[in-house]
Motif scaffolding. Structure first.
Motif, PDB file in Angstrom:
ATOM      1  N   GLN A   1       0.846  -1.191   0.000  1.00  0.00           N
ATOM      2  CA  GLN A   1       0.000   0.000   0.000  1.00  0.00           C
ATOM      3  C   GLN A   1       0.876   1.234   0.000  1.00  0.00           C
ATOM      4  O   GLN A   1       1.680   1.438   0.908  1.00  0.00           O
ATOM      5  CB  GLN A   1      -0.942   0.021   1.200  1.00  0.00           C
ATOM      6  CG  GLN A   1      -1.975   1.123   1.127  1.00  0.00           C
ATOM      7  CD  GLN A   1      -3.098   0.929   2.125  1.00  0.00           C
ATOM      8  OE1 GLN A   1      -2.966   0.227   3.119  1.00  0.00           O
ATOM      9  NE2 GLN A   1      -4.238   1.556   1.842  1.00  0.00           N
TER      10      GLN A   1
ATOM     11  N   LYS B   1      -3.125   5.420  -1.867  1.00  0.00           N
ATOM     12  CA  LYS B   1      -3.591   4.393  -2.797  1.00  0.00           C
ATOM     13  C   LYS B   1      -4.201   3.226  -2.033  1.00  0.00           C
ATOM     14  O   LYS B   1      -3.933   3.029  -0.853  1.00  0.00           O
ATOM     15  CB  LYS B   1      -2.442   3.900  -3.675  1.00  0.00           C
ATOM     16  CG  LYS B   1      -1.892   4.960  -4.618  1.00  0.00           C
ATOM     17  CD  LYS B   1      -0.901   4.359  -5.598  1.00  0.00           C
ATOM     18  CE  LYS B   1      -0.418   5.380  -6.598  1.00  0.00           C
ATOM     19  NZ  LYS B   1       0.534   4.791  -7.585  1.00  0.00           N
TER      20      LYS B   1
ATOM     21  N   GLU C   1      -2.893  -3.301  -2.523  1.00  0.00           N
ATOM     22  CA  GLU C   1      -2.800  -4.093  -3.749  1.00  0.00           C
ATOM     23  C   GLU C   1      -2.152  -5.438  -3.448  1.00  0.00           C
ATOM     24  O   GLU C   1      -1.119  -5.504  -2.783  1.00  0.00           O
ATOM     25  CB  GLU C   1      -1.948  -3.325  -4.767  1.00  0.00           C
ATOM     26  CG  GLU C   1      -1.637  -4.077  -6.029  1.00  0.00           C
ATOM     27  CD  GLU C   1      -0.626  -3.363  -6.903  1.00  0.00           C
ATOM     28  OE1 GLU C   1      -0.671  -3.563  -8.126  1.00  0.00           O
ATOM     29  OE2 GLU C   1       0.219  -2.626  -6.360  1.00  0.00           O
TER      30      GLU C   1
ATOM     31  N   THR D   1       0.582 -10.003  -9.578  1.00  0.00           N
ATOM     32  CA  THR D   1      -0.102  -8.931 -10.267  1.00  0.00           C
ATOM     33  C   THR D   1       0.720  -8.531 -11.493  1.00  0.00           C
ATOM     34  O   THR D   1       1.948  -8.710 -11.515  1.00  0.00           O
ATOM     35  CB  THR D   1      -0.333  -7.738  -9.329  1.00  0.00           C
ATOM     36  OG1 THR D   1      -1.266  -6.842  -9.910  1.00  0.00           O
ATOM     37  CG2 THR D   1       0.970  -7.016  -9.011  1.00  0.00           C
TER      38      THR D   1
END
Length: 124
Positions: free
Chosen positions: A39, A43, A46, A61
């Motif tokens: 993180q 934001k 993720e 990812t």
């Protein structure tokens, strides 16, 4: 109690490597998901990479594919994230997470109950 303790964060120049570690204790699951999240300020959190322990599967990812590698050392109860070719956009607090989750549609679902305290990675 499940405990996850991260280490290995720091400051690194763009293009350099860094390896994060997450030592786990307090569980004896046979199959589970073990993951790294990050993180950045301002934001959303993720999911970076995950490993389905006992199932031999990994997930990354898109932004880290080919640069990051997730792996574990069973003897040390430790999860690693080897990060190569780091970019400034990789700057974030990195967290380790684990839970008894299954492999669903090509990944571990983001439904972890157990988290570490985080380790900061800064790329400049």
């Amino acid at each position: 109690d499940v405990q996850l303790v991260e280490s290995g964060g720091g400051s690194v120049q763009a293009g350099g490597p860094l390896r994060l570690s997450c030592v786990a204790s307090g569980f004896t699951w046979s199959t589970y998901c073990w993951a790294w999240f990050r993180q950045a300020p301002g934001k959303e959190r993720e999911g970076v990479a995950a490993i389905y322990v006992g199932g031999g599967r990994t997930y990354y990812t898109d932004s880290v594919k080919g640069r990051f590698t997730i792996f574990q050392d069973n003897a040390k109860n430790t999860l690693y994230l080897q990060m190569n070719s780091l970019k400034p956009e990789d700057t974030a607090m990195y967290y380790c997470a684990a839970d008894q989750l299954g492999w669903v549609r090509g990944r571990c679902p983001d439904e972890y109950n157990y988290w570490g305290q985080g380790t900061q990675v800064t790329v400049s």
